[in-house]
Write an enzyme that holds these catalytic residues in place. Structure first.
Site, PDB file in Angstrom:
ATOM      1  CB  CYS A   1      -0.768  44.948  16.841  1.00  0.00           C
ATOM      2  SG  CYS A   1       1.026  44.714  16.725  1.00  0.00           S
TER       3      CYS A   1
ATOM      4  CE  LYS B   1      15.636  11.439  23.179  1.00  0.00           C
ATOM      5  NZ  LYS B   1      15.266  12.333  22.071  1.00  0.00           N
TER       6      LYS B   1
ATOM      7  CG  ASP C   1      26.012   3.246  24.574  1.00  0.00           C
ATOM      8  OD1 ASP C   1      25.033   3.882  24.139  1.00  0.00           O
ATOM      9  OD2 ASP C   1      26.925   2.838  23.844  1.00  0.00           O
TER      10      ASP C   1
ATOM     11  CD  GLU D   1      26.793  12.532  21.157  1.00  0.00           C
ATOM     12  OE1 GLU D   1      26.661  13.690  21.587  1.00  0.00           O
ATOM     13  OE2 GLU D   1      26.147  12.076  20.203  1.00  0.00           O
TER      14      GLU D   1
ATOM     15  CE  LYS E   1      19.553  10.158  21.337  1.00  0.00           C
ATOM     16  NZ  LYS E   1      20.024  11.557  21.433  1.00  0.00           N
TER      17      LYS E   1
END
Length: 808
Positions: free
Chosen positions: A453, A358, A141, A202, A143
């Protein structure tokens, strides 16, 4: 668009008209009114399910509202008729004082990730080595990119909701979740239902509903949410449930935790079995049952018979992800057979039978308009790309870290360039490369790193072998600001309830210029701040007192922010020196005799105690009573006893570098210590093993030159789980060399909205000591701007090469 398979619950009987002339003053509700209330509840729950889960309404909104108001009126007259599953709970009329925590009955594990087809193949091979006869059909399914949650039902009635938290325990959000319209307050369908059912899923917001929510907030002059996930998380964690009730939240179930069945089945047969496998054989059957119970489920879920079908599903969904109503960042593949799941079990962090595949990072093109400089607590100057706002994967990105000067040079980035931007792992904004062919014919000037800086104008310094330029002025306003934030943080004294924004406010108003000032704050001073009530002021003072009297030596050493001294090195120092006086008197030779301290760390410690400003700070801390003289107690910090035991890393000296993707640095070090390792603070000949994440930097260069063995993050995890065999030979598996990752990392979307008393974000101005366009340190909420809806780029097929892990 329907968000779950079409199911057809049997509608309840029509609601009858009430009898006229009923005396509302009676204490006990009459039987016919109790029956009417029950019928109204059934009718409203039925129509809510058809509307919010099935997208198939049978009555108009006006008809629904009339039934709802009628039930409200009945329950107002006879409160005894208000049941736990009443739809009137969804209006959110309850405010809780704080979010308490509760342990999960069964741990909510994380998932391992696969970023390439080879890693998916490797997962299959590991699974089959562990269980050769395991079937290879998977339930797949999308994510979902939302807030992970567990909802608990006792005898069919919703009782508790917990966030995932750390997996072991989560925050109790029951009151807020009662307002989520598609969450069944009582399980649907014919029984028998489980006596106890833990459903995991979820909480999400559709992109269309998210756009409408942000449009309304924009019109009201309220801060916009960065993305749907943050909106969902912030909404669920609200203390005032009426706020949650006004948000378009949906709960999509993807599995179950503990399942306890009734002692007897409907036919009277005894049943002592527990767990989902007692009634269901596959995960697909679990999902069908959850749909029957009234839950929404992820769209486009399906069973794939082979690993090859899983990859085909992944690639197809990647191409269609922009068509889905919700944000997704990959595919979750679970072994469908429940008995095989049970046989494979879990590692320390994830199931062996499931993995998240992913998607590649979203990319977009935009213009690099400016390179700003941030100054961190150790004086590191970090360049930040300021970009023309561009939608990348549903989030408008306008800033991204450039890490250091060497990265700018290596990528040849120039102000005015058109650049490719991506969200690595769909989260971290990153400038990938310039589009050199789109530069003007006249060219663009190279970026010149500042020689001083930008905040205090002190000349900056870059040490040999390092990638970072540093401001060496310990009194630099930006350094002071970030140092105090670190001092109170979890890595420092861990002063409870005192967050980054409050510290920024105290510093900006001139009330705190040194960590020692925190312990002199009084109630009157604190009450002068907006949104600081008496109780919160008392809590702050109590938290400072607790830190002052209860701090261990190792925590104070770490809180001081000595360069190269992290949590593990602080433990080592606290175990060998009685107090800060003894540590400050130690010579470099003495320090280098300790387990994880080399010349660089020893020199840094000596330089800290030699600095006049630091010595003045230590005297002030002594004066306010923050001067622990006891070493860290072994029982209080068991993870700090390195090199013990007989684990896979027993006796090895280990160091981590780069950005880890599946663990935090602290978690990785704790797991290494638990496996018998001794964590070092720097690269030296004493080091046995270097574990590298993304952008490992100069530590990898030094380790390679010294012939030290190197492991990738996944190889380290495999080794801990006994899957990786022996530690590889020198350099095997190491990624290409990169510059040292600076201490300021790329930022992620804005955190969920503040829940308790906290000030609004503080903008940098002259009073903060921060130059225009320059941050006094990383504010993770600033790197990603407000979310806009956008169609995502089609996801290409997963690459067939072994890629480095992207940041999650």
């Amino acid at each position: 668009m329907s968000i779950s398979d079409d199911i057809s619950p049997v509608p309840p009987a029509p609601v009858s008209e009430p009898n006229a002339g009923q005396d509302a003053g009676q204490d006990a509700a009459p039987a016919h009114m109790a029956a009417r209330a029950e019928a109204l509840r059934d009718q409203l729950n039925y129509h809510s399910h058809r509307y919010y889960v099935l997208d198939d309404a049978e009555i108009s909104d006006a008809e629904y509202d009339a039934l709802f108001r009628e039930l409200q009126d009945i329950e107002a007259e006879w409160p005894s008729l208000r049941t736990p599953d009443s739809p009137t709970h969804r209006v959110g009329d309850t405010v809780v004082a704080a979010l308490e925590t509760q342990a999960h009955t069964l741990r909510m594990y994380s998932l391992d990730n696969a970023f390439s087809a080879e890693e998916w193949d490797g997962f299959i091979q590991r699974m089959l080595r562990a269980e050769p006869d395991a079937p290879t059909a998977f339930w797949c399914d999308p994510k979902m990119d939302g807030l992970a949650l567990e909802v608990i039902y006792e005898n069919g009635v919703f009782t508790t909701a917990l966030t995932r938290g750390d997996g072991e325990k989560g925050e109790i959000v029951t009151t807020a979740m009662r307002t989520v319209r598609n969450l069944p307050l009582r399980l649907h369908g014919e029984g028998p239902h489980p006596a106890r059912l833990e459903v995991r899923g979820e909480v999400v917001i559709t992109r269309a509903e998210f756009d409408a929510l942000n449009a309304a907030r924009r019109g009201a002059g309220e801060k916009l949410f960065a993305n749907p996930r943050n909106a969902a998380a912030g909404s669920v964690r609200q203390l005032d449930a009426s706020v949650t009730a006004g948000r378009p939240l949906r709960f999509l179930a993807y599995g179950v935790g503990q399942v306890v069945w009734p002692a007897e089945t409907s036919d009277g047969a005894a049943s002592a079995a527990q767990g989902p496998e007692a009634r269901w054989a596959t995960h697909g059957q679990v999902m069908a049952a959850l749909a029957d119970y009234g839950f929404g489920t992820p769209p486009d879920a399906r069973r794939c018979e082979t690993p090859a079908q899983v990859m085909a599903y992944y690639e197809d969904l990647g191409r269609r992800r922009s068509e889905l109503p919700f944000d997704i960042d990959g595919v979750v593949a679970k072994l469908d057979d429940l008995s095989a799941q049970a046989a494979l079990g879990y590692t320390a962090r994830a199931p062996r039978w499931a993995i998240a595949l992913k998607f590649p990072a979203h990319q977009a093109t935009t213009r690099l308009e400016h390179i700003a400089i941030q100054v961190g607590r150790t004086g590191v100057l970090t360049p930040v790309a300021e970009l023309a706002p561009v939608a990348v994967g549903g989030v408008t990105v306008s800033r991204a870290t450039l890490h250091n000067e060497d990265e700018i040079r290596a990528k040849d980035l120039r102000v005015g360039d058109m650049v490719v931007v991506q969200r690595a792992g769909d989260v971290i904004p990153e400038v990938v490369r310039p589009l050199v062919d789109q530069r003007p014919a006249s060219g663009l000037p190279e970026f010149e790193f500042p020689a001083e800086c930008p905040v205090c104008h002190t000349p900056v310094r870059r040490e040999p072998g390092e990638a970072a330029w540093r401001c060496v002025n310990v009194g630099c306003p930006a350094v002071v600001r970030q140092s105090i934030i670190h001092f109170v943080s979890k890595a420092g004294l861990d002063i409870q309830g005192v967050g980054r924004r409050w510290v920024e406010l105290l510093v900006d108003r001139g009330k705190v210029t040194s960590p020692a000032d925190l312990f002199g704050l009084d109630k009157q001073t604190l009450l002068a701040f907006e949104r600081m009530g008496p109780k919160l002021a008392e809590n702050f003072i109590a938290a400072f007192d607790t830190a002052r009297t209860g701090a261990t030596l190792n925590r104070l050493i770490c809180a001081l922010g000595i360069r190269h001294v992290g949590e593990q090195t602080a433990r080592t120092l606290a175990a060998h020196f009685a107090d800060l006086d003894a540590l400050g008197a130690a010579q470099a030779e003495t320090l280098q005799q300790l387990p994880d301290i080399g010349p660089e760390v020893a020199a840094s410690i000596r330089a800290f105690f030699a600095n006049e400003g630091n010595r003045a700070l230590l005297e002030r801390l002594r004066g306010v009573g923050l001067w622990p003289v006891r070493p860290v107690r072994p029982e209080a910090d068991a993870a700090g006893a390195p090199g013990e035991g007989s684990g896979p890393l027993a006796g090895l000296r280990v160091l981590f570098t780069g950005s880890l993707t599946t663990l935090t640095r602290s978690d990785a070090e704790r797991r290494a210590v638990a496996a018998g390792a001794n964590i070092l603070g720097s690269v030296s000949k004493k080091l046995d093993l270097l574990v590298v994440g993304d952008k490992p930097g100069s530590k990898l260069d030094k380790a390679t030159k010294l012939g030290i063995r190197v492991l990738r993050e996944q190889e380290f995890l495999d080794l801990l789980e006994g899957r990786g065999g022996d530690v590889p030979e020198d350099g095997d598996g190491a990624p290409g060399n990169e510059d040292e990752a600076p201490e300021v990392s790329a930022d992620v979307p804005a955190a969920p909205e503040v829940l308790a008393d906290a000030p609004a974000a503080i903008s940098a101005d002259a009073s903060s000591g921060v130059a225009p366009g320059v941050s006094g340190g990383p504010d993770r909420a600033d790197m990603t701007d407000r979310t806009v809806r956008t169609d995502s780029v089609d996801a290409p097929a997963m690459p067939r090469k072994k890629d480095q892990h992207s940041l999650l």
